[in-house]
Enzyme design. Structure first.
Site, mmCIF file in Angstrom:
data_model
loop_
_atom_site.group_PDB
_atom_site.id
_atom_site.type_symbol
_atom_site.label_atom_id
_atom_site.label_comp_id
_atom_site.label_asym_id
_atom_site.label_seq_id
_atom_site.Cartn_x
_atom_site.Cartn_y
_atom_site.Cartn_z
ATOM 1 N N ASP A 68 0.820 -1.215 0.000
ATOM 2 C CA ASP A 68 0.000 0.000 0.000
ATOM 3 C C ASP A 68 0.850 1.259 0.000
ATOM 4 O OD1 ASP A 68 0.774 -0.713 2.674
ATOM 5 O OD2 ASP A 68 -0.638 0.775 3.435
ATOM 6 N N GLU A 135 0.452 -1.416 5.486
ATOM 7 C CA GLU A 135 1.523 -0.994 6.389
ATOM 8 C C GLU A 135 1.314 0.428 6.870
ATOM 9 O OE1 GLU A 135 5.382 0.939 7.426
ATOM 10 O OE2 GLU A 135 4.031 1.406 5.761
#
Length: 480
Positions: A68, A135
């Site tokens: 991400d 994350e």
């Protein structure tokens, strides 16, 4: 091929919480090449590559990065992070994007890993390529991941942004939330929007010590500086991520027509004072004031005096920025907090703060301070998303090997350090007994901001180093 893979990755929307597309892309990549893989319920993906013939006895080596990216854009951009691709462009030796974050954090890591998986000329041990999800919003993928999918005890994390710096320890952290229940009342007046923008912002871990102004606290100072009762608070909003120093925030005031001129003059004085204070730290700061004029009055439901006073008290004393510098590592931040988000709706105001510390005990103490402040101002308090840090592994042969390869290839010594940002290495260190983790990466500047850019030549150098390091790991462990 690293840049080709990065372009492919950038074409897939992958903001936090939107991992399906990029996760399925990785699965398709593995399937097309006949590589074993695991995709779990959290959409984490592990891709395995067997060792070069003759190196089957080597212990596995783990490379790890996250899928991400932080989605930030300029006010002028109409980019939709759920649908639109990022379009990287090269300018003055850097890869950048137009009006948005680039996603080199951590797209470059994924590009490295895919390139290595495609390289059939490289001598290598068994490889375990781990791509984690979410994350940027609390390392949720790593937390959900079953580490039994990994056999390796040596990991290269590719989520650092300074070439020539190996990170071998990181801070732990937690997200706190303060909730004010507010009461509103009706007043007649002129609505005035005041937006502070042009601040540098940045990562609340790696840049918290750089004396960058917090936009939410800046508009809070505007609010606190108003002396009369002619200005009433209608709304306050700022920031988008708790781990980003907010670079833009807005307050909406309702000014009584009778005191309009005096209040506008006072706002001008407060803003000029703040500009003067911040001229060196934030030279591009701007205050955008929008109003229809004294005759453009209407009825508005503003915060009552008690609700507004509690909020002002909170903003005046909430701890923000660096709390303690490390006594063990010169120049290193040990503990900090960042007020990253403030949201106001009809009945509540929400404040999200990211707390970080190398020491678990001090992290707990900062939470107690924030909880006490919430109680004193009549607000509710909660925490979520706690994650551990990790400590350097003393006497590490793995780290020593990586340092020697780097110096041989680049001619300079590595800087080995701890950082004040949370990394997924803390989670894996906590769950995999005896694992040895080193984090590294190319030069990527101003991550989590619209100015994010990655150094092209640095990306190339780090790629070359990774190939040499993987081969050296295989050679030094052959036959184990």
């Amino acid at each position: 091929m690293v840049f080709d893979f990065f372009e492919q990755i950038s074409s897939i929307p992958r903001g936090s919480g939107n991992n399906r597309g990029i996760s399925d892309f990785l699965v398709e990549f593995a399937w097309e090449r006949g590589l074993r893989y695991v995709q779990d319920d959290a959409l984490n993906v592990v891709i395995y590559k067997d060792a070069t013939p003759g190196y089957e006895g080597c212990p596995p080596l783990i490379l790890q990065g996250h899928m991400d990216m932080v989605g930030e854009k300029t006010k002028e951009s109409d980019h939709d992070f759920t649908r639109d691709p990022i379009k990287p462009v090269i300018k003055d030796g850097f890869i950048t994007a137009d009006g948005t974050t680039l996603g080199a954090d951590d797209g470059i890591a994924m590009a490295y890993m895919l390139d290595i998986l495609c390289d059939d000329t490289l001598i290598h041990p068994p490889l375990e390529m781990l791509f984690t999800t979410d994350e940027e919003v609390g390392m949720l993928g790593a937390i959900a991941f079953d580490v039994n999918h990994l056999k390796g005890k040596h990991m290269i994390n590719l989520d650092s942004e300074d070439e020539g710096v190996f990170v071998c320890a990181c801070a732990g952290g937690i997200t706190t939330r303060t909730i004010f229940n507010i009461t509103r009342e009706s007043v007649c007046g002129v609505c005035v929007d005041i937006t502070v923008k042009g601040l540098k912002g940045g990562h609340s871990g790696t840049e918290i010590h750089k004396n960058r102004a917090n936009a939410v606290l800046t508009v809070g100072r505007v609010l606190a500086g108003l002396s009369g009762g002619g200005c009433r608070l209608l709304d306050i909003n700022g920031g988008g991520k708790d781990n980003v120093i907010p670079n833009e925030a807005t307050i909406r005031l309702v000014i009584s027509p009778e005191e309009y001129d005096a209040c506008i003059d006072e706002l001008g004085d407060i803003i000029n004072t703040l500009k003067s204070e911040l001229v060196a730290a934030e030279p591009d700061i701007m205050f955008d004031i929008r109003t229809g004029g004294r005759d453009d009055k209407d009825e508005y439901m503003v915060l009552d005096d008690t609700s507004c006073e509690k909020l002002i008290q909170y903003l005046c004393v909430v701890p923000n920025g660096v709390h303690v510098m490390s006594s063990d590592i010169p120049g290193m931040v040990e503990s900090s907090s960042n007020l990253g988000i403030m949201r106001c709706d009809e009945n509540r105001i929400y404040v999200s703060i990211s707390v970080r510390s190398q020491k678990e005990s001090y992290k707990e103490y900062m939470c107690r301070r924030l909880s006490a402040l919430a109680k004193l101002t009549g607000a509710d308090f909660e925490t979520s998303g706690a994650y551990p840090g990790w400590d350097i592994k003393r006497g590490s042969e793995f780290l020593d090997m990586l340092c020697k390869v780097y110096k041989k290839e680049g001619g300079t010594d590595v800087v080995v350090e701890a950082i004040h940002a949370g990394l997924e290495g803390g989670i894996f260190s906590d769950r995999i007994e005896g694992i040895d983790i080193v984090s590294m990466g190319p030069d990527v500047l101003d991550i989590h901001t619209v100015n994010e850019r990655a150094d092209v030549e640095s990306i190339k150098r780090v790629h070359t180093f990774l190939l040499k390091a993987i081969q050296e790991f295989a050679l030094m462990n052959k036959g184990e």
